[in-house]
Write an enzyme that holds these catalytic residues in place. Structure first.
Site, short mmCIF file in Angstrom:
data_model
loop_
_atom_site.label_atom_id
_atom_site.label_comp_id
_atom_site.label_asym_id
_atom_site.label_seq_id
_atom_site.Cartn_x
_atom_site.Cartn_y
_atom_site.Cartn_z
N GLU A 51 36.94 42.82 51.57
CA GLU A 51 36.63 43.78 52.64
C GLU A 51 35.12 43.79 52.94
O GLU A 51 34.71 43.86 54.09
CB GLU A 51 37.13 45.18 52.24
N GLY A 68 38.16 44.97 47.57
CA GLY A 68 36.96 45.49 48.22
C GLY A 68 35.92 44.41 48.44
O GLY A 68 35.09 44.53 49.34
N ALA A 93 36.78 46.39 44.05
CA ALA A 93 36.27 47.65 43.51
C ALA A 93 36.44 47.60 42.00
O ALA A 93 37.32 46.91 41.48
CB ALA A 93 37.03 48.81 44.10
N GLU A 126 45.41 44.22 45.91
CA GLU A 126 45.62 45.61 45.49
C GLU A 126 47.08 45.92 45.20
O GLU A 126 47.39 46.75 44.34
CB GLU A 126 45.12 46.58 46.58
N1 DAK Z 1 36.99 45.63 38.28
C1 DAK Z 1 36.46 45.72 37.04
N2 DAK Z 1 36.25 44.65 36.25
C2 DAK Z 1 36.60 43.44 36.72
C3 DAK Z 1 37.18 43.26 38.00
C4 DAK Z 1 37.36 44.44 38.82
N3 DAK Z 1 37.84 44.40 40.06
N4 DAK Z 1 37.43 41.95 38.19
C5 DAK Z 1 37.03 41.33 37.07
N5 DAK Z 1 36.52 42.22 36.19
C6 DAK Z 1 35.99 41.94 34.85
C7 DAK Z 1 37.11 41.62 33.85
O1 DAK Z 1 37.69 42.81 33.39
C8 DAK Z 1 36.34 40.88 32.81
O2 DAK Z 1 35.64 41.80 32.04
P1 DAK Z 1 35.65 41.72 30.40
O3 DAK Z 1 37.10 41.72 30.03
O4 DAK Z 1 34.97 40.40 30.12
O5 DAK Z 1 34.88 42.92 29.97
C9 DAK Z 1 35.30 40.08 33.61
O6 DAK Z 1 35.19 40.76 34.87
C10 DAK Z 1 35.74 38.66 33.88
O7 DAK Z 1 37.05 38.67 34.46
P2 DAK Z 1 38.28 37.83 33.87
O8 DAK Z 1 38.13 37.60 32.41
O9 DAK Z 1 39.53 38.50 34.33
O10 DAK Z 1 38.08 36.43 34.63
P3 DAK Z 1 39.19 35.40 35.10
O11 DAK Z 1 38.43 34.22 35.61
O12 DAK Z 1 40.24 35.20 34.06
O13 DAK Z 1 39.91 36.11 36.35
C11 DAK Z 1 39.97 37.33 38.44
C12 DAK Z 1 39.16 36.41 37.49
C13 DAK Z 1 39.03 37.71 39.58
C14 DAK Z 1 41.18 36.58 39.00
C15 DAK Z 1 40.45 38.58 37.65
O14 DAK Z 1 39.32 39.15 36.99
C16 DAK Z 1 41.06 39.63 38.53
O15 DAK Z 1 42.23 39.54 38.92
N6 DAK Z 1 40.30 40.69 38.85
C17 DAK Z 1 40.78 41.82 39.60
C18 DAK Z 1 40.87 41.47 41.06
C19 DAK Z 1 41.43 42.63 41.86
O16 DAK Z 1 42.56 43.11 41.63
N7 DAK Z 1 40.65 43.14 42.81
C20 DAK Z 1 41.03 44.26 43.63
C21 DAK Z 1 40.56 45.54 42.98
S1 DAK Z 1 41.14 47.00 43.85
C22 DAK Z 1 38.70 52.70 48.33
C23 DAK Z 1 38.96 51.65 49.17
C24 DAK Z 1 39.12 50.38 48.65
C25 DAK Z 1 39.08 50.14 47.30
C26 DAK Z 1 38.82 51.20 46.45
C27 DAK Z 1 38.63 52.47 46.97
N8 DAK Z 1 38.54 54.04 48.86
C28 DAK Z 1 38.82 54.27 50.30
C29 DAK Z 1 38.00 55.07 48.09
C30 DAK Z 1 39.27 48.79 46.79
C31 DAK Z 1 40.09 48.52 45.77
C32 DAK Z 1 40.03 47.20 45.11
O17 DAK Z 1 39.23 46.34 45.40
#
Ligand code: DAK
Length: 257
Positions: free
Chosen positions: A111, A108, A65, A131
């Site tokens: 998921e 997400g 997400a 998360e």
């Molecule tokens: N959200 C927003 N931007 C993201 C992102 C994300 N999840 N993942 C990556 N980006 C963006 C980065 O911020 C970066 O943007 P800029 O800085 O260039 O503007 C760009 O994508 C490239 O990422 P990186 O520079 O970080 O690239 P790396 O290769 O160094 O790293 C990475 C890749 C995938 C390991 C890293 O970006 C990372 O850790 N990303 C976050 C992964 C994460 O934590 N995902 C889980 C998110 S929480 C709900 C139910 C479920 C959910 C929500 C609501 N409800 C019931 C309402 C779900 C929640 C989630 O998924």
């Protein structure tokens, strides 16, 4: 559609949906999730489409997400956000849905991958529910589907440490159907899709519905549901055609009737 590329006939009977927010690694903002839902709804209604392949980019299926969109939200904001109720609508897609995953499938994004019926992964794919590193937990089916797919121990480890698993490990634990070199994951997904598209779409839909019941009901109820769907295939022209073709030693021509 701003964040999706849709090809209704990427192969005969097979549609392709490609997530297209590459700079953000296909992070799932509200609009993107709604677009996926709407695209699937349209393809579900399109009789020429028998199977759908869902993919991202080579670098990321979807990195979760959109954290930037979510960061300042309150519990009530999240409660009112219908985005991941939308995932439930995606789950109800009636035709076979194959995920073609390369790169990151996180949070997400993992998921979303798990709502697919089958997954083809490239060797570079990484799956994770990170998360917990953000001080939260999976909220769109991650704990439930992951535990069902890979078992309690592995699901606990992934969800509690937030660590990713490789494509090969995902294959070993039963999360994905097959792993292929990075240049081939989409083609392999199309190959699998084409094999299914050659079958009776009526039987495919009833069979998918029946397998999904395993995860939603007790055995007795599931067996009953399966039997009813089995009987229903005998009301289709496809069943008559399939069995006649076998007897006549020719290839069946399934019409979805
Ligand atoms: N959200 C927003 N931007 C993201 C992102 C994300 N999840 N993942 C990556 N980006 C963006 C980065 O911020 C970066 O943007 P800029 O800085 O260039 O503007 C760009 O994508 C490239 O990422 P990186 O520079 O970080 O690239 P790396 O290769 O160094 O790293 C990475 C890749 C995938 C390991 C890293 O970006 C990372 O850790 N990303 C976050 C992964 C994460 O934590 N995902 C889980 C998110 S929480 C709900 C139910 C479920 C959910 C929500 C609501 N409800 C019931 C309402 C779900 C929640 C989630 O998924």
């Amino acid at each position: 559609m701003d964040f999706l590329l849709i090809t209704p006939q990427a192969r005969p009977g097979v549609a392709l949906i490609q997530l297209n927010r590459p700079k953000e690694l296909n992070a799932l903002n509200g609009q993107l999730v709604r677009e996926i839902r709407d695209a699937l709804q349209a393809l579900d209604a399109d009789e020429a489409v028998r199977v759908v392949v869902l993919t991202g980019s080579e670098r990321a299926f979807a990195a979760g997400a959109d954290i930037k969109e979510m960061a300042g939200k309150t519990a009530v904001d999240m409660f009112l956000d219908e985005r991941f109720a939308t995932l439930e609508q995606i789950r109800r897609f009636r035709k076979p849905l194959i995920g073609a995953v390369s790169g990151f499938a996180l949070g997400g994004g993992c998921e979303l991958a798990m709502t697919c019926d089958m997954l083809v992964a490239s060797e570079t794919a990484q799956f994770g529910q990170p998360e917990i590193r953000l001080g939260t937990m999976p909220g769109a089916g991650g704990t439930q589907r992951l535990a069902r797919a890979v078992g309690k121990a592995k699901a606990m480890e992934m969800v509690l440490t937030g660590e990713f698993i490789s494509a090969h490990e995902a294959h070993r634990v039963g999360l994905v159907n097959r792993v292929v070199p990075v240049g081939q994951y989409l083609e392999e997904a199309f190959r699998l899709a084409a094999r299914i598209a050659a079958m009776s779409p009526v039987a495919a839909r009833l069979a998918k519905e029946s397998i999904n019941r395993v995860f939603e009901t007790h055995l007795e109820e599931g067996l009953h549901f399966e039997r009813k769907n089995f009987y229903l295939t005998f009301a289709s022209e496809d069943q008559k055609e399939g069995m006649a073709a076998f007897v006549e030693k020719r290839k069946p021509d399934f019409k979805g009737r």
